[in-house]
Motif scaffolding. Structure first.
Motif, mmCIF file in Angstrom:
data_model
loop_
_atom_site.group_PDB
_atom_site.id
_atom_site.type_symbol
_atom_site.label_atom_id
_atom_site.label_comp_id
_atom_site.label_asym_id
_atom_site.label_seq_id
_atom_site.Cartn_x
_atom_site.Cartn_y
_atom_site.Cartn_z
ATOM 1 N N ASN A 1 -16.224 -9.606 -2.477
ATOM 2 C CA ASN A 1 -15.841 -8.504 -3.364
ATOM 3 C C ASN A 1 -15.618 -7.247 -2.524
ATOM 4 N N PRO A 2 -14.352 -6.922 -2.238
ATOM 5 C CA PRO A 2 -14.060 -5.857 -1.270
ATOM 6 C C PRO A 2 -14.465 -4.475 -1.749
ATOM 7 N N ALA B 1 -8.277 -1.154 -0.076
ATOM 8 C CA ALA B 1 -8.189 -0.290 -1.258
ATOM 9 C C ALA B 1 -8.614 1.119 -0.856
ATOM 10 N N ARG C 1 -24.316 -7.620 -3.518
ATOM 11 C CA ARG C 1 -22.900 -7.809 -3.882
ATOM 12 C C ARG C 1 -22.326 -9.024 -3.163
ATOM 13 N N ARG D 1 -7.242 -3.246 -11.900
ATOM 14 C CA ARG D 1 -8.386 -2.811 -12.712
ATOM 15 C C ARG D 1 -7.929 -1.578 -13.480
ATOM 16 N N PRO E 1 -18.706 1.211 -3.036
ATOM 17 C CA PRO E 1 -18.629 0.640 -4.379
ATOM 18 C C PRO E 1 -19.525 1.457 -5.305
ATOM 19 N N SER E 2 -19.557 1.101 -6.560
ATOM 20 C CA SER E 2 -20.456 1.785 -7.488
ATOM 21 C C SER E 2 -21.909 1.563 -7.057
ATOM 22 N N THR F 1 -5.635 -6.665 2.960
ATOM 23 C CA THR F 1 -5.288 -5.387 2.334
ATOM 24 C C THR F 1 -6.543 -4.523 2.233
ATOM 25 N N ALA G 1 -7.950 -8.693 -7.977
ATOM 26 C CA ALA G 1 -9.065 -7.881 -7.470
ATOM 27 C C ALA G 1 -10.295 -8.769 -7.560
ATOM 28 N N PRO G 2 -10.782 -9.232 -6.411
ATOM 29 C CA PRO G 2 -11.868 -10.218 -6.454
ATOM 30 C C PRO G 2 -13.039 -9.777 -7.317
ATOM 31 N N GLY G 3 -13.324 -8.473 -7.319
ATOM 32 C CA GLY G 3 -14.483 -7.986 -8.071
ATOM 33 C C GLY G 3 -14.384 -8.244 -9.553
HETATM 34 P P1 AMP Z 1 -16.273 -1.186 -7.035
HETATM 35 O O1 AMP Z 1 -16.340 -0.891 -5.577
HETATM 36 O O2 AMP Z 1 -17.539 -1.758 -7.575
HETATM 37 O O3 AMP Z 1 -15.728 -0.031 -7.795
HETATM 38 O O4 AMP Z 1 -15.182 -2.333 -7.124
HETATM 39 C C1 AMP Z 1 -13.993 -2.208 -6.402
HETATM 40 C C2 AMP Z 1 -12.906 -2.983 -7.077
HETATM 41 O O5 AMP Z 1 -11.693 -2.886 -6.315
HETATM 42 C C3 AMP Z 1 -13.256 -4.446 -7.203
HETATM 43 O O6 AMP Z 1 -12.795 -4.958 -8.428
HETATM 44 C C4 AMP Z 1 -12.507 -5.022 -6.024
HETATM 45 O O7 AMP Z 1 -12.259 -6.382 -6.171
HETATM 46 C C5 AMP Z 1 -11.241 -4.175 -5.987
HETATM 47 N N1 AMP Z 1 -10.648 -4.152 -4.648
HETATM 48 C C6 AMP Z 1 -11.129 -3.542 -3.567
HETATM 49 N N2 AMP Z 1 -10.361 -3.803 -2.475
HETATM 50 C C7 AMP Z 1 -9.363 -4.600 -2.896
HETATM 51 C C8 AMP Z 1 -8.256 -5.226 -2.256
HETATM 52 N N3 AMP Z 1 -8.029 -5.082 -0.947
HETATM 53 N N4 AMP Z 1 -7.455 -6.005 -3.008
HETATM 54 C C9 AMP Z 1 -7.677 -6.153 -4.321
HETATM 55 N N5 AMP Z 1 -8.721 -5.593 -4.986
HETATM 56 C C10 AMP Z 1 -9.547 -4.821 -4.292
#
Ligand code: AMP
Ligand code: MG
Length: 364
Positions: A84-85, A141, A80, A217, A164-165, A139, A260-262
């Protein structure tokens, strides 16, 4: 690495829905064994290792969120990108205070209505949350998942769990036990096998760190659902409405940088080529038939994804699993019919469908 795989599905028999309380009236030996397996997995988290576990959205790949070395292993196992947080999972809503200094009446309303459940909220982070966990952002999540295995694991580990997933980066998220084992066996310390994921797509990510609550998202909890609770307009990150490629697809760069960087990475891609057919439903059906016939004549194996009209939750539940089934069957080309309505849950499913196809869309 040798991965320990524990089948802990027995726990669901003893679970009272929407609650962390286990019904221990009828506990038996098998149940005690299952709890011991989860104890072992919790010990892995405590020791800084990696555990795959079920949630109601998709399977997660977890580590102690407050241990930078442990969360670094998540990025390595998935391949990853470091910016990508990760989403940090907690087992009790009251633990939110370990991660963020902010708690407003609005946040409490959201928690009361949607936790445990598929809503992730983004808030300013406390110092103790390592930068690596948040991809360098200030920040964090946060979410409380609605799955008894996940809740037991996090509870017993005694720390927030970043997860994450549990797929190799770029691949469809795993929602069935066979898919998670295929991706993660040998890469993690333990896998907890639970039930198939009820929701099937990842949580709604709601940014509460700015002036206006903004969906970064989409998921099955929609903007309307959130508005009804907080009595306030919810914005949608403009990046979600554009239909161009992601940064590492060959469709070109994106115009809006998603918050959301991801969301900027190529995601969910099956091995097969994939095209989304969009338009009037009858035309979509006949175009799929036409393209299927044509490609089969060329010797290609074609898979079709066409959900019942308006069956949005069903589409969410099935979508990733179908991509993986088609990969397992050696399908060369996937033809997917766009959903007829593209707001609410339909919007969330279409977000995944378009990304999986690398925004390869045929309009009819
Ligand atoms: P996943 O863990 O694969 O479900 O992806 C997590 C999603 O949450 C990704 O799109 C990340 O970019 C988003 N996300 C997680 N932490 C943050 C944050 N602090 N600010 C913005 N987006 C976040
Ligand atoms: Mg993911």
């Amino acid at each position: 690495m040798k991965t320990k795989v524990f089948d802990v599905r027995d726990i669901y028999k003893h679970y009272i829905d929407k609650s962390t309380v286990l019904d221990d009236a009828e506990t038996d030996e098998k149940f005690e064994e299952t709890l011991k397996d989860i104890d072992q997995a919790a010990q892995v988290i405590i020791d800084g290792g990696l555990v795959v576990f079920p949630t109601e959205t998709v399977y997660g790949l977890g580590a102690n969120a407050l241990n930078a070395e442990a969360t670094a292993k998540i990025f390595a196992a998935k391949g990853r990108p470091a910016d990508n947080p990760l989403i940090v999972h907690i087992a009790r809503a009251s633990n939110i205070g370990e991660l963020t200094p902010v708690l407003t009446p609005e946040i409490i309303q959201l928690i009361d209505n949607f936790w445990p459940g598929p809503l992730t909220i983004v808030l300013p982070k406390k110092e103790n949350v390592p930068d690596i966990t948040t991809g360098g952002l200030k920040t964090v999540a946060i979410r409380m998942p609605d799955d008894p295995v996940a809740l037991e694991l996090i509870n017993k580990a005694g720390c927030p769990v970043a997860a994450p997933s549990a797929n190799i980066s770029g691949r469809p998220s795993p929602t069935r036990r066979q898919h998670v084992v295929a991706d993660m066996d040998g890469k993690v310390d333990a896998i907890l096998i639970g039930r198939d994921c009820r929701v099937g797509i990842e949580s709604t990510v709601l940014d509460l760190s700015g002036e206006i609550p903004t969906i970064l998202r989409p998921g099955i909890i929609t903007a309307e659902n959130i508005e009804a609770v907080i009595n306030k307009k919810v914005a949608i990150d403009p990046a979600l409405n554009q239909r161009k490629g992601c940064s590492n697809s060959d469709e070109g760069e994106i115009d809006f940088i998603p918050k959301a960087p991801g969301m900027k990475y190529r995601h969910y891609a099956p091995k097969a080529d994939m095209t989304v057919i969009e338009g009037n439903r009858d035309k979509v059906k006949s175009e799929i038939e036409r393209l299927k016939g044509l490609n089969e004549k060329l010797g290609l194996k074609v898979g079709v994804i066409l959900f019942e009209e308006k069956a949005f939750n069903e589409a969410a539940h099935e979508f990733f699993a179908k991509l993986r089934e088609m990969d397992d069957e050696g399908v060369d080309l996937i033809l997917a019919g766009a959903l007829s309505e593209q707001d609410g849950v339909g919007f969330a499913v279409m977000n995944r469908m378009l990304k999986s196809a690398g925004y390869n869309i045929a309009k009819v």
